[in-house]
Design a protein around this motif. Structure first.
Motif, short mmCIF file in Angstrom:
data_model
loop_
_atom_site.label_atom_id
_atom_site.label_comp_id
_atom_site.label_asym_id
_atom_site.label_seq_id
_atom_site.Cartn_x
_atom_site.Cartn_y
_atom_site.Cartn_z
N SER A 1 0.84 -1.21 0.00
CA SER A 1 0.00 0.00 0.00
C SER A 1 0.87 1.25 0.00
O SER A 1 2.06 1.19 0.33
N PRO A 2 0.29 2.40 -0.32
CA PRO A 2 1.06 3.64 -0.24
C PRO A 2 1.66 3.86 1.15
O PRO A 2 2.80 4.31 1.27
N GLU A 3 0.93 3.53 2.19
CA GLU A 3 1.42 3.70 3.56
C GLU A 3 2.61 2.79 3.85
O GLU A 3 3.56 3.19 4.52
N GLN A 4 2.56 1.58 3.33
CA GLN A 4 3.65 0.63 3.53
C GLN A 4 4.90 1.11 2.83
O GLN A 4 6.00 1.04 3.37
N PHE A 5 4.76 1.64 1.62
CA PHE A 5 5.92 2.18 0.91
C PHE A 5 6.48 3.40 1.62
O PHE A 5 7.69 3.59 1.68
N ALA A 6 5.61 4.23 2.18
CA ALA A 6 6.08 5.42 2.92
C ALA A 6 6.91 5.00 4.13
O ALA A 6 7.96 5.58 4.41
N ALA A 7 6.45 3.98 4.86
CA ALA A 7 7.20 3.50 6.03
C ALA A 7 8.55 2.92 5.61
O ALA A 7 9.57 3.16 6.25
N ARG A 8 8.56 2.17 4.52
CA ARG A 8 9.81 1.56 4.06
C ARG A 8 10.81 2.60 3.57
O ARG A 8 11.99 2.51 3.88
#
Length: 171
Positions: free
Chosen positions: A54-61
């Motif tokens: 998800s966009p949120e997962q990519f932001a955290a990574r």
């Protein structure tokens, strides 16, 4: 990597302005990564992994790897980024509008120089098996295929196994 090999790697390309990523780049890099990752990988990975990316997962990574990220940008935002981890080109993604313009080669050159400066004699990377555009790019730019490897990816609800090609390049 010797200077002559680095020069030949991008001899026909115009220079790009590159810089180290910082916290202010997190959202725009996450958006670029999300779009490029899904474009390259959706047809090749299990549905559970597509849903987890998800966009949120990519932001955290991306936030976790910012100190290792170099980007190319214009006034409209980032065109691409490269993340280095030790002797590995860990991630290399380019915005669809920037493909074929030398952005990936320029980022790769910068990444290989950083790996060589760190003392490594060989760089490596992994490309998801079946990612034909990625495989063609690495083949054209002098990387050597070394075989398939399995990668186990932990998801919120289970795990998936991916097949990736290992590439190596002497420095």
């Amino acid at each position: 990597m010797n200077a002559a090999r680095i020069a030949s790697f991008v001899s026909d390309l115009k220079p790009w302005d590159m810089r180290a990523a910082n916290e202010a780049d997190t959202e725009s890099l996450a958006q670029l990564w999300h779009a490029a990752w899904h474009e390259a990988h959706d047809a090749l990975v299990p549905a559970a992994l597509r849903q987890a990316r998800s966009p949120e997962q990519f932001a955290a990574r991306i936030a976790a790897m910012l100190p290792r990220v170099t980007l190319v940008e214009t006034d409209d935002g980032p065109l691409g980024f490269c993340a280095i981890q030790g002797a590995e080109v860990e991630h290399l993604f380019v915005h669809a509008k920037a493909r074929g313009r030398g952005v990936a080669r320029s980022l790769m050159k910068d990444g290989l120089e950083k790996i060589a400066t760190g003392g490594a004699r060989q760089a490596h990377l992994f490309c998801l098996h079946g990612n034909r555009k990625g495989m063609r790019f690495y083949d054209r730019t002098g990387w050597q295929r070394k075989g398939l490897e399995l990668e186990r990816v932990t998801l919120p609800k289970g795990r998936v196994t991916l097949r990736s090609l290992r590439y190596e390049m002497p420095l």
